[in-house]
Design a protein around this motif. Structure first.
Motif, PDB file in Angstrom:
ATOM      1  N   GLY A   1     -27.279 -20.424  -8.088  1.00  0.00           N
ATOM      2  CA  GLY A   1     -28.471 -21.237  -7.871  1.00  0.00           C
ATOM      3  C   GLY A   1     -29.249 -20.856  -6.637  1.00  0.00           C
ATOM      4  N   GLU A   2     -28.829 -19.815  -5.933  1.00  0.00           N
ATOM      5  CA  GLU A   2     -29.524 -19.408  -4.711  1.00  0.00           C
ATOM      6  C   GLU A   2     -30.783 -18.603  -4.984  1.00  0.00           C
ATOM      7  OE1 GLU A   2     -28.583 -20.585  -1.900  1.00  0.00           O
ATOM      8  OE2 GLU A   2     -26.741 -21.476  -2.708  1.00  0.00           O
ATOM      9  N   THR A   3     -31.071 -18.281  -6.253  1.00  0.00           N
ATOM     10  CA  THR A   3     -32.279 -17.503  -6.563  1.00  0.00           C
ATOM     11  C   THR A   3     -33.556 -18.291  -6.303  1.00  0.00           C
ATOM     12  OG1 THR A   3     -32.054 -18.216  -8.864  1.00  0.00           O
ATOM     13  CG2 THR A   3     -31.111 -16.081  -8.285  1.00  0.00           C
ATOM     14  N   SER A   4     -33.445 -19.603  -6.259  1.00  0.00           N
ATOM     15  CA  SER A   4     -34.640 -20.421  -5.984  1.00  0.00           C
ATOM     16  C   SER A   4     -35.164 -20.198  -4.567  1.00  0.00           C
ATOM     17  CB  SER A   4     -34.323 -21.901  -6.193  1.00  0.00           C
ATOM     18  OG  SER A   4     -33.260 -22.305  -5.330  1.00  0.00           O
ATOM     19  N   ARG A   5     -34.319 -19.697  -3.694  1.00  0.00           N
ATOM     20  CA  ARG A   5     -34.768 -19.427  -2.333  1.00  0.00           C
ATOM     21  C   ARG A   5     -35.825 -18.329  -2.296  1.00  0.00           C
ATOM     22  NH1 ARG A   5     -31.190 -21.472   1.641  1.00  0.00           N
ATOM     23  NH2 ARG A   5     -29.311 -22.423   0.756  1.00  0.00           N
ATOM     24  N   TYR A   6     -35.768 -17.409  -3.266  1.00  0.00           N
ATOM     25  CA  TYR A   6     -36.788 -16.365  -3.333  1.00  0.00           C
ATOM     26  C   TYR A   6     -38.147 -16.942  -3.708  1.00  0.00           C
ATOM     27  CZ  TYR A   6     -32.979 -12.958  -3.133  1.00  0.00           C
ATOM     28  OH  TYR A   6     -31.898 -12.216  -2.736  1.00  0.00           O
ATOM     29  N   ILE A   7     -38.155 -17.946  -4.562  1.00  0.00           N
ATOM     30  CA  ILE A   7     -39.422 -18.564  -4.968  1.00  0.00           C
ATOM     31  C   ILE A   7     -40.029 -19.349  -3.819  1.00  0.00           C
ATOM     32  CG2 ILE A   7     -40.533 -20.041  -6.679  1.00  0.00           C
ATOM     33  CD1 ILE A   7     -39.342 -17.469  -7.787  1.00  0.00           C
ATOM     34  N   SER A   8     -39.176 -19.988  -3.002  1.00  0.00           N
ATOM     35  CA  SER A   8     -39.702 -20.755  -1.877  1.00  0.00           C
ATOM     36  C   SER A   8     -40.384 -19.850  -0.852  1.00  0.00           C
ATOM     37  CB  SER A   8     -38.572 -21.554  -1.222  1.00  0.00           C
ATOM     38  OG  SER A   8     -37.577 -20.672  -0.723  1.00  0.00           O
ATOM     39  N   ASP A   9     -39.953 -18.629  -0.755  1.00  0.00           N
ATOM     40  CA  ASP A   9     -40.582 -17.650   0.136  1.00  0.00           C
ATOM     41  C   ASP A   9     -41.293 -16.606  -0.730  1.00  0.00           C
ATOM     42  OD1 ASP A   9     -41.377 -16.258   2.350  1.00  0.00           O
ATOM     43  OD2 ASP A   9     -39.411 -15.384   2.776  1.00  0.00           O
ATOM     44  N   LEU A  10     -42.299 -17.073  -1.483  1.00  0.00           N
ATOM     45  CA  LEU A  10     -42.947 -16.229  -2.478  1.00  0.00           C
ATOM     46  C   LEU A  10     -43.714 -15.079  -1.832  1.00  0.00           C
ATOM     47  CD1 LEU A  10     -43.556 -15.810  -5.470  1.00  0.00           C
ATOM     48  CD2 LEU A  10     -45.534 -17.314  -5.211  1.00  0.00           C
ATOM     49  N   PHE A  11     -44.347 -15.323  -0.702  1.00  0.00           N
ATOM     50  CA  PHE A  11     -45.142 -14.276  -0.070  1.00  0.00           C
ATOM     51  C   PHE A  11     -44.262 -13.085   0.347  1.00  0.00           C
ATOM     52  CE2 PHE A  11     -47.244 -12.268   3.543  1.00  0.00           C
ATOM     53  CZ  PHE A  11     -48.516 -12.043   3.019  1.00  0.00           C
ATOM     54  N   THR A  12     -43.141 -13.385   1.005  1.00  0.00           N
ATOM     55  CA  THR A  12     -42.235 -12.312   1.405  1.00  0.00           C
ATOM     56  C   THR A  12     -41.622 -11.626   0.193  1.00  0.00           C
ATOM     57  OG1 THR A  12     -41.723 -13.554   3.412  1.00  0.00           O
ATOM     58  CG2 THR A  12     -40.238 -11.760   2.845  1.00  0.00           C
ATOM     59  N   THR A  13     -41.363 -12.400  -0.850  1.00  0.00           N
ATOM     60  CA  THR A  13     -40.819 -11.806  -2.073  1.00  0.00           C
ATOM     61  C   THR A  13     -41.789 -10.814  -2.681  1.00  0.00           C
ATOM     62  OG1 THR A  13     -39.557 -13.834  -2.480  1.00  0.00           O
ATOM     63  CG2 THR A  13     -39.863 -12.331  -4.334  1.00  0.00           C
ATOM     64  N   LEU A  14     -43.064 -11.164  -2.701  1.00  0.00           N
ATOM     65  CA  LEU A  14     -44.059 -10.239  -3.259  1.00  0.00           C
ATOM     66  C   LEU A  14     -44.227  -8.999  -2.374  1.00  0.00           C
ATOM     67  CD1 LEU A  14     -46.826 -12.741  -4.451  1.00  0.00           C
ATOM     68  CD2 LEU A  14     -45.160 -11.515  -5.854  1.00  0.00           C
ATOM     69  N   VAL A  15     -44.147  -9.181  -1.074  1.00  0.00           N
ATOM     70  CA  VAL A  15     -44.296  -8.031  -0.190  1.00  0.00           C
ATOM     71  C   VAL A  15     -43.107  -7.083  -0.313  1.00  0.00           C
ATOM     72  CG1 VAL A  15     -44.450  -7.332   2.225  1.00  0.00           C
ATOM     73  CG2 VAL A  15     -45.787  -9.273   1.407  1.00  0.00           C
TER      74      VAL A  15
ATOM     75  N   SER B   1     -60.776 -18.502  -4.340  1.00  0.00           N
ATOM     76  CA  SER B   1     -60.553 -18.175  -2.923  1.00  0.00           C
ATOM     77  C   SER B   1     -59.068 -18.113  -2.599  1.00  0.00           C
ATOM     78  CB  SER B   1     -61.250 -19.213  -2.038  1.00  0.00           C
ATOM     79  OG  SER B   1     -62.636 -19.241  -2.274  1.00  0.00           O
ATOM     80  N   ILE B   2     -58.295 -19.041  -3.193  1.00  0.00           N
ATOM     81  CA  ILE B   2     -56.847 -19.040  -2.923  1.00  0.00           C
ATOM     82  C   ILE B   2     -56.184 -17.803  -3.508  1.00  0.00           C
ATOM     83  CG2 ILE B   2     -54.691 -20.261  -3.426  1.00  0.00           C
ATOM     84  CD1 ILE B   2     -56.291 -22.882  -3.309  1.00  0.00           C
ATOM     85  N   VAL B   3     -56.546 -17.449  -4.725  1.00  0.00           N
ATOM     86  CA  VAL B   3     -55.954 -16.279  -5.371  1.00  0.00           C
ATOM     87  C   VAL B   3     -56.334 -15.011  -4.614  1.00  0.00           C
ATOM     88  CG1 VAL B   3     -55.943 -14.888  -7.456  1.00  0.00           C
ATOM     89  CG2 VAL B   3     -55.793 -17.373  -7.617  1.00  0.00           C
ATOM     90  N   ASP B   4     -57.575 -14.923  -4.180  1.00  0.00           N
ATOM     91  CA  ASP B   4     -57.996 -13.736  -3.430  1.00  0.00           C
ATOM     92  C   ASP B   4     -57.237 -13.604  -2.114  1.00  0.00           C
ATOM     93  OD1 ASP B   4     -59.742 -13.099  -5.423  1.00  0.00           O
ATOM     94  OD2 ASP B   4     -61.504 -13.971  -4.442  1.00  0.00           O
ATOM     95  N   ALA B   5     -57.133 -14.711  -1.410  1.00  0.00           N
ATOM     96  CA  ALA B   5     -56.439 -14.669  -0.123  1.00  0.00           C
ATOM     97  C   ALA B   5     -54.971 -14.295  -0.291  1.00  0.00           C
ATOM     98  CB  ALA B   5     -56.567 -16.022   0.580  1.00  0.00           C
ATOM     99  N   PHE B   6     -54.330 -14.821  -1.332  1.00  0.00           N
ATOM    100  CA  PHE B   6     -52.905 -14.577  -1.525  1.00  0.00           C
ATOM    101  C   PHE B   6     -52.642 -13.128  -1.927  1.00  0.00           C
ATOM    102  CE2 PHE B   6     -48.868 -14.774  -3.775  1.00  0.00           C
ATOM    103  CZ  PHE B   6     -48.095 -15.496  -2.892  1.00  0.00           C
ATOM    104  N   LEU B   7     -53.327 -12.688  -2.960  1.00  0.00           N
ATOM    105  CA  LEU B   7     -53.046 -11.348  -3.484  1.00  0.00           C
ATOM    106  C   LEU B   7     -53.574 -10.243  -2.565  1.00  0.00           C
ATOM    107  CD1 LEU B   7     -53.635 -11.850  -7.299  1.00  0.00           C
ATOM    108  CD2 LEU B   7     -51.494 -11.802  -6.035  1.00  0.00           C
ATOM    109  N   ILE B   8     -54.781 -10.434  -2.066  1.00  0.00           N
ATOM    110  CA  ILE B   8     -55.323  -9.399  -1.175  1.00  0.00           C
ATOM    111  C   ILE B   8     -54.517  -9.341   0.129  1.00  0.00           C
ATOM    112  CG2 ILE B   8     -57.348  -8.715   0.155  1.00  0.00           C
ATOM    113  CD1 ILE B   8     -59.069  -9.844  -2.087  1.00  0.00           C
ATOM    114  N   GLY B   9     -54.063 -10.499   0.597  1.00  0.00           N
ATOM    115  CA  GLY B   9     -53.215 -10.513   1.789  1.00  0.00           C
ATOM    116  C   GLY B   9     -51.893  -9.780   1.558  1.00  0.00           C
ATOM    117  N   CYS B  10     -51.293 -10.004   0.372  1.00  0.00           N
ATOM    118  CA  CYS B  10     -50.048  -9.293   0.044  1.00  0.00           C
ATOM    119  C   CYS B  10     -50.271  -7.786  -0.004  1.00  0.00           C
ATOM    120  CB  CYS B  10     -49.509  -9.789  -1.298  1.00  0.00           C
ATOM    121  SG  CYS B  10     -48.698 -11.392  -1.206  1.00  0.00           S
ATOM    122  N   MET B  11     -51.347  -7.372  -0.611  1.00  0.00           N
ATOM    123  CA  MET B  11     -51.624  -5.948  -0.708  1.00  0.00           C
ATOM    124  C   MET B  11     -51.883  -5.335   0.669  1.00  0.00           C
ATOM    125  SD  MET B  11     -51.249  -5.233  -3.875  1.00  0.00           S
ATOM    126  CE  MET B  11     -51.971  -3.609  -3.974  1.00  0.00           C
ATOM    127  N   PHE B  12     -52.590  -6.062   1.511  1.00  0.00           N
ATOM    128  CA  PHE B  12     -52.884  -5.536   2.845  1.00  0.00           C
ATOM    129  C   PHE B  12     -51.610  -5.404   3.682  1.00  0.00           C
ATOM    130  CE2 PHE B  12     -53.822  -6.343   7.326  1.00  0.00           C
ATOM    131  CZ  PHE B  12     -54.638  -5.254   7.599  1.00  0.00           C
TER     132      PHE B  12
END
Length: 510
Positions: free
Chosen positions: A51-65, A159-170
């Motif tokens: 059940g520890e896989t949910s911790r990855y979802i809570s830190d979604l930004f770091t997971t995507l990076v 605006s939220i989607v742009d900030a999230f995805l473009i921030g991850c890519m940057f």
């Protein structure tokens, strides 16, 4: 060879650059699993998280990076595509509910969104609105309040989607991991002597002209071991000192540097020899950290060396040369090594050999002088001393004894006999005197009597020196008194008649 001598001078000489000509040929080993790859990637996978896989979802930004680029690009495209389709469907649903699709070409009808009469036209309207293109052909009218609310929601969500995805890519593009690609480590590490000490060495270099600010290097020894209590520690980590106490771990990485770990009693390689290296299994992890000068972000470069990549008795080739007005680094020789004379035994064995070859403890000065005095007093050979020893012995006497010796041989002989009779360890009769003196006392003739008095003078000095051993020596040696060779009064009769009265009585008692 000629090129190396022209570059580094005539005194430079390569002993041997062949790795296979060592004193002990290493057996062929099967390639084993590494803990850290040469490129710095840690070869560790996490499983059975439950059940520890949910911790990855809570830190979604770091997971995507942290995802790989192919997965990151796929998520980027899918997120925008799904958002566009969902919003276009919502605009189409509003047009369908209001009946704008049936009156698409009726000029007298006022729709919610002008010129939106099917799904493709609704999708184009969303793209024009989201990208703020504004062609002017499709627009919202004032008779559609639900369209105004959906337009506001679309602007916020975009605006939220742009900030999230473009921030991850940057962040992913500007990660300092790529800066680590221009930091080099030597393919092998070497063990040889430096400044008379056995050292483990490897080389690091920076390919860019931009510097690494506050560069610091650390080393870890990864080796399984078992504790005295029986606990097995797989892949136990031990710190290798590369100059932490002296500040040598702080690097000014402008040109390639050779990092040195001194093998001493505190080192885990204290008992490592050339022969035992073939049977060892360990891995040395090297970590280089610093701040990238251009971005200000912290960068970390890693590599590792297994026991097969540790070369005993080798040294790195120089890569620096002085050109006209600057220093040149030849990276073609960055990984090259050459063989040097290195002891094949470990530092521990060297220390043990040194302790066995060390000289034994010598007696102290007081003990040596006391033994010498006792040997001179109670030995028969002390009578046959040379004139040089006699003068040295007389010069060591205190001034009072020297004056006594110069006052006359008869008075000195009487004092010597008195002192010898008072001390329990001194001779109390002619039987206690040295054997040679006894033979002299029994021999006839005036020459024997003269020799007897002279020998008594020599023997008399030592007992008095023995009894006055606590006196301090004078600061400067006193002049040696001249011995007065006064012949004894000769007369007829036995030789014992020429002896003093007390000595004659002692002979008569015996």
């Amino acid at each position: 060879m000629a090129a190396l001598r022209r570059k580094f001078g005539e005194d430079y000489q390569v002993v041997n650059t062949n790795r296979d000509t060592t004193a002990f040929s290493a057996p062929v080993k099967k390639k084993r699993q590494r803990f850290v790859e040469k490129n710095g990637r840690c070869n560790v996978q996490h499983g059975n998280l439950g059940g520890e896989t949910s911790r990855y979802i809570s830190d979604l930004f770091t997971t995507l990076v942290d995802l790989k680029w192919r997965w990151n690009l796929l998520i980027f495209v899918l997120t925008y595509t799904v958002a566009w389709l969902v919003m276009a469907s919502m605009w189409w649903i509003i047009a369908y509910i209001r009946g704008d699709i049936n009156h698409g070409h009726d000029s007298s009808y006022t729709p919610c969104v002008a010129n939106v009469y099917n799904f493709p036209s609704a999708f184009l309207f969303f793209i024009e609105t989201e990208a703020t293109i504004g062609y002017g052909y499709r627009y919202i009218t004032e008779k559609c309040p639900e369209g105004i609310i959906l337009f506001l929601f679309q602007s916020l969500l975009g605006s939220i989607v742009d900030a999230f995805l473009i921030g991850c890519m940057f962040i992913k593009m500007s990660q300092p991991k790529k800066r680590a690609e221009t930091l080099m480590f030597s393919q092998d590490s070497v063990i040889s002597q430096r400044d008379g000490k056995l050292c483990l060495m490897f080389r690091v270099g920076n390919l860019r002209n931009s510097h690494m600010v506050s560069a610091q290097i650390r080393c870890k020894l990864i080796k399984s071991r078992q504790t005295p209590e029986g606990e097995f520690l797989p892949l136990d980590q031990c710190e290798l000192d590369v100059g932490f106490g002296t500040g040598a771990d702080q690097l000014f990485l402008v040109s390639p540097l050779t990092i040195c770990h001194e093998i001493n009693p505190k080192s885990p390689f204290f008992d490592l020899s050339q022969r035992s290296l073939m049977n060892e299994q360990f891995e040395i992890v090297v970590i280089l950290e610093g701040i990238v000068e251009t971005t200000g972000m912290t960068c970390q470069a890693r590599t590792s060396y297994t026991e097969d990549e540790v070369l005993w008795g080798h040294r790195f080739l120089p890569v620096m040369s002085l050109e006209e007005g600057f220093f040149r680094v030849d990276y073609s020789q960055f990984h090259s090594t050459f063989e040097v004379n290195t002891p094949p035994y470990s530092v521990k064995e060297h220390d043990e050999k040194s302790s066995l070859l060390s000289p034994l403890s010598t007696p102290t000065l007081g003990e040596s002088h006391g033994a010498a005095r006792r040997a001179r007093v109670f030995s028969v050979d002390c009578i046959n001393t040379t004139d040089r020893e006699e003068r040295a012995g007389q010069s060591r006497l205190p001034s009072k004894l020297q004056r006594m010796s110069s006052s006359g041989k008869e008075d000195l002989q009487r004092k010597v006999l008195m002192l010898s009779s008072q001390h329990s360890e001194k001779a109390c009769s002619t039987g206690d005197l040295p054997l040679k003196l006894q033979r002299l006392s029994s021999s006839p003739g005036p020459e024997a009597a003269a020799r007897l008095q002279l020998k008594a003078l020599k023997v008399g000095f030592e007992p008095m020196t023995q009894s006055t051993g606590d006196l301090q020596l004078p600061p400067t040696p006193a002049p040696v008194p001249a011995r007065i060779h006064t012949p004894l009064p000769s007369g007829g009769g036995r030789p014992e008649d020429n002896l003093p009265a007390k000595l004659r009585r002692m002979n008569a008692d015996r």
